[in-house]
Structure formats: C-alpha cells, structure tokens
Design a protein around this motif. Structure first.
Motif, short mmCIF file in Angstrom:
data_model
loop_
_atom_site.label_atom_id
_atom_site.label_comp_id
_atom_site.label_asym_id
_atom_site.label_seq_id
_atom_site.Cartn_x
_atom_site.Cartn_y
_atom_site.Cartn_z
N LYS A 107 -7.73 2.70 4.02
CA LYS A 107 -6.56 3.34 3.41
C LYS A 107 -5.57 2.29 2.92
O LYS A 107 -5.00 2.40 1.84
CB LYS A 107 -5.86 4.23 4.45
N LYS A 108 -5.36 1.29 3.77
CA LYS A 108 -4.42 0.23 3.41
C LYS A 108 -4.94 -0.57 2.22
O LYS A 108 -4.19 -0.97 1.33
CB LYS A 108 -4.19 -0.69 4.61
N LEU A 109 -6.27 -0.78 2.20
CA LEU A 109 -6.88 -1.51 1.09
C LEU A 109 -6.67 -0.75 -0.21
O LEU A 109 -6.40 -1.33 -1.26
CB LEU A 109 -8.36 -1.73 1.35
N ASP A 110 -6.81 0.58 -0.14
CA ASP A 110 -6.60 1.40 -1.35
C ASP A 110 -5.15 1.29 -1.81
O ASP A 110 -4.87 1.19 -2.99
CB ASP A 110 -6.93 2.87 -1.05
N ARG A 111 -4.25 1.32 -0.85
CA ARG A 111 -2.84 1.28 -1.20
C ARG A 111 -2.47 -0.07 -1.84
O ARG A 111 -1.74 -0.13 -2.82
CB ARG A 111 -1.98 1.52 0.04
#
Lengths: 337, 277
Positions: free
Chosen positions: A82-86
């Motif tokens: 999720k953090k990578l996507d953000r």
C-alpha cells in the motif's frame, strides 16, 4: 582573464562528461553498504558505469527516493504494498544480512556470551543494568562477568537495522512491544546513539562494557565479539553464516506483494533469530533510469555472490533472483540487453 | 607590596595563563593533525579515488578535485556579488536607511548556521530539480561567502580617504571611474585579504554540502551531478569503523588544515605588508 579561463575549463569538463558512461546514484541503508560499495567498485572496473551509493540510513534512503532525488533508495525495512503504491515505488530484495548483538567485554571471547532473547530486550529497556545481573549470569555459569554497568549503544538515525532489531525485540518481550514498539527510529529508554552501522561500530569499539547491534559484515570487519542468542523456540544458536542461512531458507518472497516479508524469527532448530533482507526502491515513472539500476543489480546477481559471501552476507537464492527478473519484466524495467 | 600591584600581578598571571591555554589547544590540534595526517599521506592520495574499505588502490583524488571545483565555483559566484554589494554600500548607499538595513541583514547572515543554508539550498536547488548537484553545493558555499566579502569590501572602501575621491572628481572623473580606478586601487590589499579569509572560511565547511553536493565515490567534474568534497568525505570516513578509511580521513583533515592555514598566513602577510608601507 583568469575567471574566463576557469569558465572555459569548466564548460570543457561539462562537455567531456556527457560523453561518458552511465552514472546512477543511490542512497540509503548502511546495513548493506559494504557489499554495495564492493559491487559498485567491481561494476565500475568491469563496465565503466558508475554507481554512486551513499550510506545515509534506511530512513534517509526512503525519503530521498520518495522525493525523486536519487535513482534508487535502499532500505532494510520492506515497505508494505500500500505504501509503495502511495509513494509510486517498486521494491525488490538485493541481498540478505544478519544483525548480531556485539559486546565489548574484556576477557570474554566471541560467541561465549549467551543472551536469552528476552534479556536482550531487558538490557535495551534498562531493566538489566549490570553485566553480572542474575538474568545473564544464570545462562553463563562458566563466565566471570564483571560488575560493570552495561553501556547500551543504539542507532541515532532512521534505520532499517533498528526496524528489524526492534521487530525481533517486540516479538520476544511484551514489555518492549507495549512500551517501545517497532520502528526505524525509536524513543530509546536507555543508551547512547551512533549514526549508521558505522557509528554504532565505532562506539562499541571505543567503549568498554558496551553492547550494540550491527550487521554481521561490520562485526567481521571490526573483529567484534557477538552474543549467542536463541531461536524462535528458545534453543541456543550461535551467530554463524550457517545458522543465518538456515533462517534465510524460510524466505518466501514473491513479486505479487513487491517481495514484502520480514525475515526475523523464522522457525527451525538452527535459525538465527535476526536475519533480514535488504531492499531496493525505484521510482515507478522513471523507466529508463530504472533500467540502468536493474542492469547493475542484474550484474551483481550474476557476478557478486562471492563478494557478498566474503563480507558475511547471504546472496539471494537463484529462485528469488529469477522472481526478481520476472518482476522487472512485468513492470517493463528489465535491463536492455 | 601594595594592593594595587598585587592585583595587577594576579590579573597578569591569569590572563597570560589563559592565553597559554588557548595556544596549547591550537598547537595540540596542529600537532595531532600533522602527526596523524602526515603519516597517512602518500602518492596514492592524489592518484586514486575513494574505494571500498580494504581495497588496495585507494586515495582522495575525487574528493580533492571535487572540493577545488566547488570552492572555485563558489568564489566565481560569491566574490563578484560580495564586491559589488560592498561597493554599493560604501560608495552609493552610504549611511542611508536602506544601506544600513542591508549591513544589518548581512551581519545576521554571517552568523546564520551553515546547516540552515544547506537546508535552504536543498529546498530551492535540489528538491525541485530532482538530484543532488555540485551547483547546489557551490551556491550554498557562495551564500556563506557573500556577507563576508560584502562586509570587508564595505569596511575597506570606507578606509579610503574622502579627499582622494574629491581630488579625482575635481579632475573631472565620472563616478564609476573614481570607484574603479581610485577607490578600488586604494583598498585593493584589504579587499584581497577579505576574499582570502572568506575562502579559508568556506573551504572547511561540511554542513552546507551534506545535502547539496552530497558525495560521490567516483571521480566527477560534472557540476550537475553529486560531487565529492574533502569535508564530507572526511566526515564519513572519520566516523567509519575501518582503519584505512579513518587514515584517509586524517589525510583529508591534514590537507584541509594545511590549506586553510596557508591561506590565512598569506592573508596576514598581506595585512602586515600594508602596515609597513
């Protein structure tokens, strides 16, 4: 006149530079820095391409690549999908390392000192204050422990090593989990801080009766003494490459979740408790630059295993390397042939 | 002995002792620098680049060249701005409110922490562009340099007697000619000294470079790329746990120390020469 000459010289230098080979820049984790330096040095000799890696800590690496200031970031703390996507980042592991608890205790040899996992946390909590505390003494009946204060050394910067170490502490000691927690930078109950694995090594080296945690390569280079710890189930386990490998076997990284997995506290009778992958972060939109970075790591995966082993790291298994190459292809950032 | 003499003797001893303590530390620093640094010096320092710990061919070439470029570019930016601003203050602004405001402002800038200047340049020149660069490092150094050059230029031009200017005007010289050919000539020595001291001041800075020119393990003369510098290399190497890196750190410290000492001594010599004339 003089100024005009300098100006001419500078513009000539600028022009000459554009003709030269690829230059990529990376920054982050200090944990794998020795092996990245070695790889970059050998890669430069082999291909003429320059990879400028600077060890500023995992926290700094994540920050600089998120701001798109370096071509790649390096972190021992894997980021969640999720953090990578953000942050619009790709992530893959580069090498596996191990965190060892090192001590500067005159008269006691390497691996002689046995520390229960929960006692390591108690030392870092400040609950165990002296080297001859009952909790330590009862596990080391043969050793003459001095009645000296334990000098606790930790990291002062945002650190993936700290993340993995505190992950381990939180899972072996409830007090730690409830009061300090897991993170790259913590509110340390006791101790003094060093910048990077380098800084912690330096402090432990110079301070008698100190204890610290560093990547195994730093232990080897500095001839430190490292403590025998426990496996997940409580069996004594020495900090040796063999036992690191036993734990690393349990790595089940896959491209689906961008290789997210913390490797600490794996099952098995010989699994050393604090083994960690270290990761590379790439900005998603910079396809062409990314290909140059993956070319470097592709080269390192092919030619860098010996150097990694020599320094005390565990190269990624061939199957994982294949998965990473697939991941590169999947996202169109595989190196140009 | 009467009381007055006693107090006099007491204060004399105390101040002499304090002066000695100061000197002891200065020579102690110099001695450590020379003994440890000289021991680490060698031809390799100048012909090889920084390498991983344990490598055979290791030196400081990239850091030395990078440092020279950074300081040279900082001078090329900082000195003209400093001199022109100083000239404005002394010859045009004089004691106007605006000129005095600039003087105060530059005094404040002179005492601004260098790390703050580094952060400022990071925000305006690194973050928007998306990479570390030698330009950013040089600009950060130049920003530190401007107030020093500005102030010394202002002071030195003020020392040129007003009558000299009037004499030139009386001969019919326009203002720019008076400034460039009469006033500058009279203040030349002082201005050069100020510039030398400013160079010595910025040559030893680490903080403004840490996140502007960053560092580079390879030889690079490209100002658009991260660039190695002696100070940042020294900072990294001296705090490292590797003996060969620590030695290189000492060598860097020695080179830097010798350079700053040399520039300072030249500056003092120029001042002395002027005094004798």
């Amino acid at each position: 006149m003089l100024k005009r000459l300098t100006f001419l010289g500078l513009s000539a230098a600028l022009a000459a530079n554009t003709l030269m080979a690829d230059r990529i820049s990376g920054a982050g984790a200090t944990f794998p820095a020795p092996v990245y330096y070695d790889w970059a040095y050998a890669y430069h000799k082999a291909t003429g391409n320059e990879v400028n890696y600077q060890s500023i800590g995992s926290g700094g690496g994540i920050k600089q690549v998120s701001m798109r200031i370096v071509d790649f970031g390096a972190s021992d703390k894997p980021l969640k999908p999720k953090k990578l996507d953000r942050k619009r980042l790709y992530q893959f592991p580069a090498v596996i390392g191990s965190i060892v608890v090192v001590y500067n205790l005159p008269g006691i040899k390497d691996m002689q000192l046995k520390l229960e996992n929960k006692d390591v946390a108690d030392i870092y909590l400040g609950k165990i204050k002296y080297w001859d505390d009952k909790a330590i003494a009862e596990d080391n009946p043969g050793l003459k422990l001095p009645h000296k204060k334990i000098v606790v050394v930790h990291r002062s910067d945002g650190s993936g090593t700290t993340f993995n170490f505190s992950y381990y502490l939180a899972h072996v000691n409830d007090d730690w989990a409830n009061n300090v927690g897991i993170g790259k930078a913590l509110d340390w109950p006791v101790g003094i801080g060093g910048k990077g694995n380098e800084g912690v090594s330096n402090l432990v080296k110079q301070t008698p009766y100190s204890i610290g945690y560093v990547e195994y390569a730093y232990k080897l280079k500095n001839n430190f003494k490292a403590a025998t710890l426990q496996t997940k189930s409580g069996k004594w386990v020495t900090p040796t490459l063999e036992n690191f490998k036993a734990a690393a076997k349990y790595a089940s990284w896959g491209p689906k979740n961008h290789f997210y997995q913390v490797l600490a506290l794996q099952p098995g009778d010989n699994s050393y408790p604090i083994v960690a992958g270290t990761f590379i972060l790439l900005p998603r939109e910079k396809t062409e630059r990314n290909k140059k970075v993956t070319a470097f790591f592709d080269w390192a995966f092919k030619n860098g295993d010996a150097a990694a082993k020599k320094l005390g790291y565990i190269p990624l298994p061939a199957s994982t390397k294949e998965k990473i190459r697939k991941y590169w292809k999947m996202h169109g950032i595989a190196p140009d042939q | 002995m009467n009381k007055r003499k006693l107090i006099n003797a007491l204060i004399m001893t105390l101040s002499t002792l304090s002066a000695l303590v100061g000197l002891v530390f200065l020579f102690w620093i110099l001695w450590t620098l020379f003994s440890k640094g000289l021991h680490a010096m060698g031809l390799n320092i100048f012909i090889y680049d920084t390498a991983p710990p344990g490598a055979k061919e290791t030196g400081l070439r990239n850091a030395l060249v990078g440092h020279l470029i950074l300081v040279a570019v900082a001078c090329a930016i900082g000195i003209p701005f400093g001199i022109m601003a100083g000239t404005y203050l002394s010859e045009f602004g004089k004691n106007s409110r605006y000129a005095n405001f600039i003087r105060d402002l530059s005094d404040v800038m002179m005492s601004a922490p260098s790390i703050v200047i580094g952060a400022f340049v990071y925000a305006i020149m690194v973050a928007p562009v998306g990479h570390f660069s030698g330009w950013a490092g040089a600009v950060a150094l130049a920003i530190m340099m401007i107030p020093i050059v500005l102030r010394t230029t202002d002071d030195m031009l003020n020392l040129v007697p007003q009558t000299l200017r009037e004499a030139a005007y009386a001969l019919g010289a326009p203002k720019y000619k008076v400034t460039m050919q009469i006033v500058y000539r009279g203040a030349k020595v002082g201005m050069v000294t100020g510039i030398l001291l400013a160079i010595a001041r910025i040559a030893g800075e680490t903080a403004p470079l840490l996140f502007t020119s960053f560092n580079n393990n390879f030889f690079s003369t490209n100002l658009n790329d991260a660039m190695a510098s002696l100070t940042v290399t020294m900072f990294n190497f001296a705090t490292s746990p590797y003996d060969d890196w620590i030695n290189l750190g000492w060598a860097a410290a020695f080179i830097l120390g010798a350079f700053v000492l040399f520039v300072n001594i030249i500056g003092r010599m120029i001042i002395k020469k002027r005094g004798r004339r």
